[in-house]
Design an enzyme around this catalytic site. Structure first.
Site, PDB file in Angstrom:
ATOM      1  N   HIS A  22      -0.271  -6.063   2.586  1.00 30.40           N
ATOM      2  CA  HIS A  22       0.985  -5.896   3.327  1.00 30.40           C
ATOM      3  C   HIS A  22       2.181  -6.295   2.458  1.00 30.40           C
ATOM      4  O   HIS A  22       3.211  -5.626   2.460  1.00 30.40           O
ATOM      5  CB  HIS A  22       0.960  -6.734   4.614  1.00 30.40           C
ATOM      6  CG  HIS A  22       0.018  -6.178   5.632  1.00 30.40           C
ATOM      7  ND1 HIS A  22       0.439  -5.552   6.774  1.00 30.40           N
ATOM      8  CD2 HIS A  22      -1.335  -6.130   5.658  1.00 30.40           C
ATOM      9  CE1 HIS A  22      -0.614  -5.148   7.468  1.00 30.40           C
ATOM     10  NE2 HIS A  22      -1.697  -5.490   6.812  1.00 30.40           N
ATOM     11  N   SER A  59      -8.458  -7.063  -0.760  1.00 31.07           N
ATOM     12  CA  SER A  59      -8.266  -8.502  -0.643  1.00 31.07           C
ATOM     13  C   SER A  59      -8.966  -9.099   0.570  1.00 31.07           C
ATOM     14  O   SER A  59      -9.131 -10.308   0.654  1.00 31.07           O
ATOM     15  CB  SER A  59      -6.776  -8.803  -0.553  1.00 31.07           C
ATOM     16  OG  SER A  59      -6.244  -8.251   0.635  1.00 31.07           O
ATOM     17  N   ASP A  67       7.161  -5.665   9.127  1.00 30.80           N
ATOM     18  CA  ASP A  67       5.772  -5.253   9.027  1.00 30.80           C
ATOM     19  C   ASP A  67       5.258  -4.847  10.408  1.00 30.80           C
ATOM     20  O   ASP A  67       5.586  -5.481  11.413  1.00 30.80           O
ATOM     21  CB  ASP A  67       4.968  -6.453   8.511  1.00 30.80           C
ATOM     22  CG  ASP A  67       3.569  -6.098   8.110  1.00 30.80           C
ATOM     23  OD1 ASP A  67       2.800  -5.631   8.971  1.00 30.80           O
ATOM     24  OD2 ASP A  67       3.234  -6.273   6.934  1.00 30.80           O
ATOM     25  N   GLN A  88     -10.100   2.278   6.939  1.00 37.77           N
ATOM     26  CA  GLN A  88     -10.801   2.767   5.740  1.00 37.77           C
ATOM     27  C   GLN A  88     -11.754   3.949   5.984  1.00 37.77           C
ATOM     28  O   GLN A  88     -11.801   4.859   5.142  1.00 37.77           O
ATOM     29  CB  GLN A  88     -11.526   1.585   5.078  1.00 37.77           C
ATOM     30  CG  GLN A  88     -10.539   0.529   4.604  1.00 37.77           C
ATOM     31  CD  GLN A  88     -11.101  -0.879   4.584  1.00 37.77           C
ATOM     32  OE1 GLN A  88     -12.311  -1.064   4.573  1.00 37.77           O
ATOM     33  NE2 GLN A  88     -10.235  -1.881   4.577  1.00 37.77           N
ATOM     34  N   GLN A  91      -4.647  -4.767 -10.386  1.00 35.44           N
ATOM     35  CA  GLN A  91      -5.287  -3.470 -10.115  1.00 35.44           C
ATOM     36  C   GLN A  91      -4.529  -2.278 -10.703  1.00 35.44           C
ATOM     37  O   GLN A  91      -5.126  -1.345 -11.219  1.00 35.44           O
ATOM     38  CB  GLN A  91      -5.474  -3.289  -8.607  1.00 35.44           C
ATOM     39  CG  GLN A  91      -6.135  -1.971  -8.245  1.00 35.44           C
ATOM     40  CD  GLN A  91      -6.787  -2.017  -6.887  1.00 35.44           C
ATOM     41  OE1 GLN A  91      -7.680  -2.809  -6.628  1.00 35.44           O
ATOM     42  NE2 GLN A  91      -6.357  -1.145  -6.012  1.00 35.44           N
ATOM     43  N   TRP A 150      -5.560   1.304   2.432  1.00 37.66           N
ATOM     44  CA  TRP A 150      -4.533   2.340   2.237  1.00 37.66           C
ATOM     45  C   TRP A 150      -3.786   2.170   0.915  1.00 37.66           C
ATOM     46  O   TRP A 150      -3.474   3.141   0.235  1.00 37.66           O
ATOM     47  CB  TRP A 150      -3.570   2.381   3.424  1.00 37.66           C
ATOM     48  CG  TRP A 150      -2.597   3.513   3.336  1.00 37.66           C
ATOM     49  CD1 TRP A 150      -1.243   3.435   3.338  1.00 37.66           C
ATOM     50  CD2 TRP A 150      -2.909   4.929   3.206  1.00 37.66           C
ATOM     51  NE1 TRP A 150      -0.680   4.686   3.238  1.00 37.66           N
ATOM     52  CE2 TRP A 150      -1.681   5.621   3.152  1.00 37.66           C
ATOM     53  CE3 TRP A 150      -4.094   5.660   3.130  1.00 37.66           C
ATOM     54  CZ2 TRP A 150      -1.608   7.007   3.021  1.00 37.66           C
ATOM     55  CZ3 TRP A 150      -4.018   7.048   3.000  1.00 37.66           C
ATOM     56  CH2 TRP A 150      -2.792   7.702   2.952  1.00 37.66           C
ATOM     57  N   ASN A 151      -3.518   0.917   0.518  1.00 35.96           N
ATOM     58  CA  ASN A 151      -2.822   0.733  -0.766  1.00 35.96           C
ATOM     59  C   ASN A 151      -3.689   1.203  -1.919  1.00 35.96           C
ATOM     60  O   ASN A 151      -3.217   1.907  -2.810  1.00 35.96           O
ATOM     61  CB  ASN A 151      -2.447  -0.738  -0.977  1.00 35.96           C
ATOM     62  CG  ASN A 151      -1.468  -1.209   0.072  1.00 35.96           C
ATOM     63  OD1 ASN A 151      -0.323  -0.771   0.092  1.00 35.96           O
ATOM     64  ND2 ASN A 151      -1.928  -2.045   0.977  1.00 35.96           N
ATOM     65  N   GLU A 192      -2.885   4.120  -4.494  1.00 34.58           N
ATOM     66  CA  GLU A 192      -2.808   3.790  -5.926  1.00 34.58           C
ATOM     67  C   GLU A 192      -3.719   4.708  -6.738  1.00 34.58           C
ATOM     68  O   GLU A 192      -3.317   5.254  -7.764  1.00 34.58           O
ATOM     69  CB  GLU A 192      -3.179   2.316  -6.143  1.00 34.58           C
ATOM     70  CG  GLU A 192      -2.107   1.368  -5.617  1.00 34.58           C
ATOM     71  CD  GLU A 192      -2.603  -0.067  -5.384  1.00 34.58           C
ATOM     72  OE1 GLU A 192      -3.683  -0.429  -5.883  1.00 34.58           O
ATOM     73  OE2 GLU A 192      -1.898  -0.825  -4.685  1.00 34.58           O
TER      74      GLU A 192
HETATM   75  C1  UDX Z   1      -5.723  -4.278   4.200  1.00 29.30           C
HETATM   76  C2  UDX Z   1      -6.729  -3.297   4.819  1.00 29.30           C
HETATM   77  O1  UDX Z   1      -8.049  -3.627   4.478  1.00 29.30           O
HETATM   78  C3  UDX Z   1      -6.394  -1.898   4.504  1.00 29.30           C
HETATM   79  O2  UDX Z   1      -7.357  -1.023   5.024  1.00 29.30           O
HETATM   80  C4  UDX Z   1      -5.071  -1.580   5.089  1.00 29.30           C
HETATM   81  O3  UDX Z   1      -4.777  -0.258   4.810  1.00 29.30           O
HETATM   82  C5  UDX Z   1      -4.041  -2.533   4.499  1.00 29.30           C
HETATM   83  O4  UDX Z   1      -4.429  -3.895   4.641  1.00 29.30           O
HETATM   84  P1  UDX Z   1      -6.778  -4.655   1.725  1.00 29.30           P
HETATM   85  O5  UDX Z   1      -8.119  -4.620   2.353  1.00 29.30           O
HETATM   86  O6  UDX Z   1      -6.431  -5.816   0.924  1.00 29.30           O
HETATM   87  O7  UDX Z   1      -5.635  -4.387   2.786  1.00 29.30           O
HETATM   88  O8  UDX Z   1      -6.750  -3.341   0.804  1.00 29.30           O
HETATM   89  P2  UDX Z   1      -5.584  -2.498   0.164  1.00 29.30           P
HETATM   90  O9  UDX Z   1      -4.736  -1.869   1.204  1.00 29.30           O
HETATM   91  O10 UDX Z   1      -6.234  -1.577  -0.776  1.00 29.30           O
HETATM   92  O11 UDX Z   1      -4.685  -3.560  -0.618  1.00 29.30           O
HETATM   93  C6  UDX Z   1      -5.173  -4.351  -1.674  1.00 29.30           C
HETATM   94  C7  UDX Z   1      -4.068  -4.570  -2.679  1.00 29.30           C
HETATM   95  O12 UDX Z   1      -4.490  -5.601  -3.565  1.00 29.30           O
HETATM   96  C8  UDX Z   1      -3.767  -3.343  -3.531  1.00 29.30           C
HETATM   97  O13 UDX Z   1      -2.392  -3.112  -3.586  1.00 29.30           O
HETATM   98  C9  UDX Z   1      -4.335  -3.687  -4.906  1.00 29.30           C
HETATM   99  O14 UDX Z   1      -3.568  -3.182  -5.966  1.00 29.30           O
HETATM  100  C10 UDX Z   1      -4.318  -5.190  -4.906  1.00 29.30           C
HETATM  101  N1  UDX Z   1      -5.430  -5.749  -5.727  1.00 29.30           N
HETATM  102  C11 UDX Z   1      -6.725  -5.650  -5.316  1.00 29.30           C
HETATM  103  C12 UDX Z   1      -5.124  -6.390  -6.916  1.00 29.30           C
HETATM  104  O15 UDX Z   1      -3.970  -6.459  -7.321  1.00 29.30           O
HETATM  105  N2  UDX Z   1      -6.147  -6.921  -7.636  1.00 29.30           N
HETATM  106  C13 UDX Z   1      -7.438  -6.860  -7.282  1.00 29.30           C
HETATM  107  O16 UDX Z   1      -8.295  -7.392  -7.997  1.00 29.30           O
HETATM  108  C14 UDX Z   1      -7.746  -6.198  -6.067  1.00 29.30           C
END
Ligand code: UDX
Length: 460
Positions: free
Chosen positions: A18, A284, A110, A378, A338, A356-357, A361
């Protein structure tokens, strides 16, 4: 110039998935001359570095480590509503009293904070919600709310194949719906569902509804929903330097809740050949069961490919035998940067949970994906990755596990199989589309400019 454009407070939920898009949005506003403040919890602040944005605190009522201190998710969200509303109002008063700054004219909040709209109303300023998931997923929640809260999607399987049909969306199997809709009774998920449904019931009361997505990506859905709901596409919120090295600006999100092993990753990637590495990360929040982790490990090993894998607790989860056998072919780190990894020339595939991020990406950096969805939005994102032709989805076996053989097969398909050429071409096509949307004259960039132009006009 700056003074004429008002001041915006962007309020971020304290989770990596977020903070990243909201901080990126704050930086985009700042780059357009808007005085912008990011408001977040005290324990999150030390992880943020964004020189163009002012960073201030609001409280969730648990100022040491937030959610981890709370007795339950429901209690946490409740406390955030009460204490967050109060501290956000105090922050507005503080910013309004600072000399030389324009008064706060808008709160961008948010989507997990529907209460922030009430604070905006109290101050008679603009309120804008920022949706951190895809427009397609949002449209499903919107429909649930607008057809009555008891009518959950599963009851709409009016299709003799057992598929759910919704305007602007492909027919979806129940397992492809966001888990908040397919398993609404789940204890851990329902407090989020309550907040989300509250937000979608008040969507029209916002002055803007921003979505971290872009028009070309979800054009069918947008055409279908035209005039029905207010939605402004502003994404993808990926730092601009990754979308186009010619573009000025950000080379990182500027927020990392864990310490990335950046140098170690880059050094290791430098030694690998072009597109030879599989990058594996499940975001995360996802907790992957030890049994599943083991299958991933042996699947990676069997593929014979190089891999860089993010595992927060490798000693606990990974078999010793596997760790000992990895050698130069694999690197396991607790956290990485990442974007830097995905942007490296050695990376040829992204095994992702489909957050989604991460999905945006992978798409924006043109990296083919193998998606292994866990929960939340997801499963739906995974379906779309296949429809966009930029990757494949894994299949679970009867025990609900993705087997090592399945993982190996998906990796081979994306890295060198029959369809790999087509997947790579699609990945490049979408990368260009993502870049276009945020470049000067692109739809998302135009939408942000329109917002900025309206900020200087008082709310009626
Ligand atoms: C959560 C939900 O799981 C996701 O489905 C929803 O869309 C947003 O909130 P998360 O599970 O953390 O987020 O996944 P994601 O949305 O992919 O965000 C993870 C972020 O952490 C990404 O921006 C990624 O670049 C970053 N990341 C991940 C890092 O910088 N380093 C890492 O080692 C792993």
């Amino acid at each position: 110039m700056e003074n004429q454009k008002g001041q915006v407070i962007v309020v971020a939920y304290p989770a990596q998935g977020h903070i990243n898009p909201l901080l990126q949005f704050a930086k985009r506003l700042a780059s357009k001359g808007v005085k912008t403040t990011l408001a977040t919890t005290p324990y999150t602040i030390k992880s943020i570095y964004a020189p163009t944005v002012r960073i201030e605190t609001i409280s969730d009522g648990y100022n040491q480590s937030g959610f981890n201190q709370a007795p339950s998710l429901a209690a946490y969200l409740d406390s955030f509503k009460t204490v967050g509303s109060k501290t956000l109002a105090e922050l507005i008063l503080k910013l309004n009293a600072s000399a030389g700054s324009p008064p706060v004219s808008c709160i961008v909040y948010d989507s997990l904070f529907p209460w922030a709209l009430d604070v905006a109303k109290e101050f008679k300023i603009y309120g804008a919600v920022f949706l951190t998931v895809s427009a397609s997923v949002c449209s499903m929640f919107w429909r649930v709310v607008n057809r009555g809260p008891s009518l959950l999607m599963l009851q709409e399987t009016d299709d003799d194949r057992g598929l759910v049909n919704m305007p602007g969306l492909p027919p979806l199997a129940p397992s492809e719906l966001p888990s908040l809709l397919s398993q609404p009774e789940s204890e851990t998920q329902s407090p989020y569902l309550a907040v989300i449904l509250e937000k979608f019931s008040k969507l029209e009361e916002n002055d803007w509804v921003f979505c971290n997505s872009f028009q070309e990506l979800e054009s069918e859905l947008l055409d279908e929903m035209l005039g029905l709901w207010p939605l402004v596409m502003v994404g993808p919120m990926v730092p601009s330097a990754y979308l186009d090295q010619q573009m000025e600006g950000d080379i990182a999100y500027g927020a990392s809740l864990w310490e990335p092993k950046a140098d170690q990753c880059m050094k290791w990637l430098e030694e690998k050949t072009l597109k030879s590495v599989v990058y594996v990360s499940f975001g995360s929040m996802a907790e992957i069961a030890a049994k599943q982790v083991e299958e991933i490990a042996w699947g990676l090993k069997a593929s014979g490919l190089n891999f860089l894998w993010v595992v927060k607790d490798p000693e606990e989860k990974l078999p010793d035998e596997f760790l000992e056998s990895v050698g130069q072919a694999g690197l396991v780190v607790p956290w990485c940067n990442q974007l830097e990894v995905l942007g490296h020339r050695s990376v040829g595939c992204f095994v992702t949970h489909g957050g989604w991020n991460s999905t945006l990406e992978g798409l924006s950096l043109g990296v083919p994906m193998v998606v292994m969805p866990q929960w939340s939005d997801q499963p739906t994102n995974a379906k779309f990755v296949e429809l966009w032709g930029v990757g494949v989805r894994v299949k679970k076996n009867e025990e609900g596990i993705v087997s090592r053989d399945e993982i190996e097969m998906c990796l081979r398909e994306v890295m060198g199989g029959e369809r790999s050429g087509e997947i790579k071409r699609n990945a490049l096509k979408w990368r260009e589309a993502a870049k276009r949307s945020v470049s000067v004259g692109g739809n998302s960039d135009d939408n942000i400019n329109e917002f900025v132009a309206k900020l200087s006009m008082p709310k009626e």
